[in-house]
Scaffold this active site. Sequence first.
Site, mmCIF file in Angstrom:
data_model
loop_
_atom_site.group_PDB
_atom_site.id
_atom_site.type_symbol
_atom_site.label_atom_id
_atom_site.label_comp_id
_atom_site.label_asym_id
_atom_site.label_seq_id
_atom_site.Cartn_x
_atom_site.Cartn_y
_atom_site.Cartn_z
ATOM 1 C CD GLN A 31 -2.595 1.382 2.435
ATOM 2 O OE1 GLN A 31 -2.314 1.662 3.170
ATOM 3 N NE2 GLN A 31 -3.889 1.265 2.224
ATOM 4 C CB CYS A 53 -4.632 7.391 6.101
ATOM 5 S SG CYS A 53 -3.609 7.723 7.782
ATOM 6 C CE LYS A 98 -8.075 -0.323 4.687
ATOM 7 N NZ LYS A 98 -7.912 0.671 5.609
ATOM 8 N N GLY A 147 -9.231 -6.236 10.596
ATOM 9 C CA GLY A 147 -8.119 -5.084 11.022
ATOM 10 C C GLY A 147 -7.839 -5.427 12.337
ATOM 11 N NE ARG A 148 -10.019 -1.004 14.891
ATOM 12 C CZ ARG A 148 -10.915 -0.123 14.852
ATOM 13 N NH1 ARG A 148 -11.055 0.716 16.117
ATOM 14 N NH2 ARG A 148 -12.306 -0.292 14.118
HETATM 15 C C1 LIG Z 1 -2.967 1.200 14.178
HETATM 16 C C2 LIG Z 1 -3.904 1.111 12.995
HETATM 17 C C3 LIG Z 1 -3.008 1.376 11.847
HETATM 18 C C4 LIG Z 1 -3.605 1.490 10.531
HETATM 19 N N1 LIG Z 1 -3.008 1.739 9.365
HETATM 20 C C5 LIG Z 1 -3.636 1.560 8.153
HETATM 21 C C6 LIG Z 1 -2.705 1.882 7.155
HETATM 22 O O1 LIG Z 1 -1.438 1.716 7.014
HETATM 23 N N2 LIG Z 1 -3.470 1.908 5.860
HETATM 24 C C7 LIG Z 1 -4.804 1.748 5.739
HETATM 25 O O2 LIG Z 1 -5.297 1.912 4.896
HETATM 26 N N3 LIG Z 1 -5.486 1.586 6.723
HETATM 27 C C8 LIG Z 1 -5.021 1.649 8.284
HETATM 28 N N4 LIG Z 1 -5.807 1.579 9.103
HETATM 29 C C9 LIG Z 1 -7.034 1.078 9.056
HETATM 30 C C10 LIG Z 1 -7.429 -0.358 8.978
HETATM 31 O O3 LIG Z 1 -6.865 -0.919 7.951
HETATM 32 C C11 LIG Z 1 -8.873 -0.614 8.829
HETATM 33 O O4 LIG Z 1 -9.639 0.080 7.760
HETATM 34 C C12 LIG Z 1 -9.689 -0.112 10.352
HETATM 35 O O5 LIG Z 1 -8.876 -0.593 11.477
HETATM 36 C C13 LIG Z 1 -10.750 -0.889 10.369
HETATM 37 O O6 LIG Z 1 -11.078 -2.115 10.247
HETATM 38 P P1 LIG Z 1 -11.208 -2.897 11.613
HETATM 39 O O7 LIG Z 1 -12.470 -2.461 12.457
HETATM 40 O O8 LIG Z 1 -11.277 -4.302 11.350
HETATM 41 O O9 LIG Z 1 -10.060 -2.742 12.579
HETATM 42 C C14 LIG Z 1 -5.170 1.370 10.447
HETATM 43 C C15 LIG Z 1 -5.915 1.145 11.785
HETATM 44 C C16 LIG Z 1 -5.335 0.991 12.941
HETATM 45 C C17 LIG Z 1 -6.122 1.126 14.338
#
Ligand SMILES: Cc1cc2nc3c(=O)[nH]c(=O)nc-3n(C[C@H](O)[C@H](O)[C@H](O)COP(=O)(O)O)c2cc1C
Length: 306
Positions: free
Chosen positions: A66, A96, A136, A216-217
Amino acid sequence: MFGDNQIFAAPLAGITDLPFRRIVREFSPAAPLVTEMISCHSLVGGHKNCLRNFDRYDDEGNVGAQIFGADVDLMRDAAKILADAGAKWIDINMGCPVPKVATRAGAGAFLMRDHKLAEKIMRAVVRAVDVPVSIKTRLGWDDEHRDWRDLVDIAADCGVRFAALHGRTRSQLYVGPANLPDVHDAPIPIIANGDIKTADDILRAEKLGYSGAMIGRAMLGRPWALRAITRGVAPENIGDVVLRHLMYSIEYYGERTAVPMFRKHAAWYCVGMPHSSEFRIRVNTISDADELKNEICKFWGCVECA
Ligand SMILES: Cc1cc2nc3c(=O)[nH]c(=O)nc-3n(C[C@H](O)[C@H](O)[C@H](O)COP(=O)(O)O)c2cc1C
């Protein structure tokens, strides 16, 4: 239910680095994994202090790299570098929300406000590489601008192959429930993202017309989550997984950087376990790799150390 190759590991800055992806891959050989976001400036500038600028992806299976940025030429060049390094597809960050990226740099989620710039970046990147390109993104900038569909239509016209959609706006950051819209009539496949933690969440996404789900999380401290969500299987010896993850981190970053960096992972791995707060306090004072290994072995009673 989606197949293994439709359950994605989300990009997570500071988390989905090469050691983490290695451990996720052990549990999910077919899953598409995404790198942390990589700055086009840092990558094209070849900044030496950022190890990920020099990763190679040939042996990593289905890994997408990415990129983020707002400069069309640098985004194009960054995409070429990553495709040459073996990335199986290139993902463009358009979600982001952090001020450093979205407001000060005009990148990430800001591209949801500037569809013309987003379009230029997508066209340039698609033209520059032979591998597929994805984006994304989020529902929109805020409640008044939930225009994800406009951006997806532009993406389709640019030749972008699929999009991951996080069911929140930029102004929601990561707070409040994710709300995934129906995507049956979207022009390209859409991957559902946001609060996906159970098999029911995945089935719901499937019914709404999504072509895959992105976790993600739910992977924090659970690199086996992609498999666990669909098949309900978790490893028997978590301590051995933690030790291997630490070992991969030391191999990659070196002990001095890896040990303090690993504290957050150790804290996530032990969530909900008895005496986890004492373990976390001890781990936070350790800078020596052998000492950290001993604490991990004591806490989980690892098979490898028995
Ligand atoms: C600590 C952290 C770092 C993240 N880094 C990125 C990233 O580098 N690129 C991106 O597109 N989204 C990033 N995200 C967003 C996640 O990819 C995801 O869209 C978001 O956490 C929602 O999904 P979830 O509810 O399953 O966590 C980040 C989220 C968190 C919490």
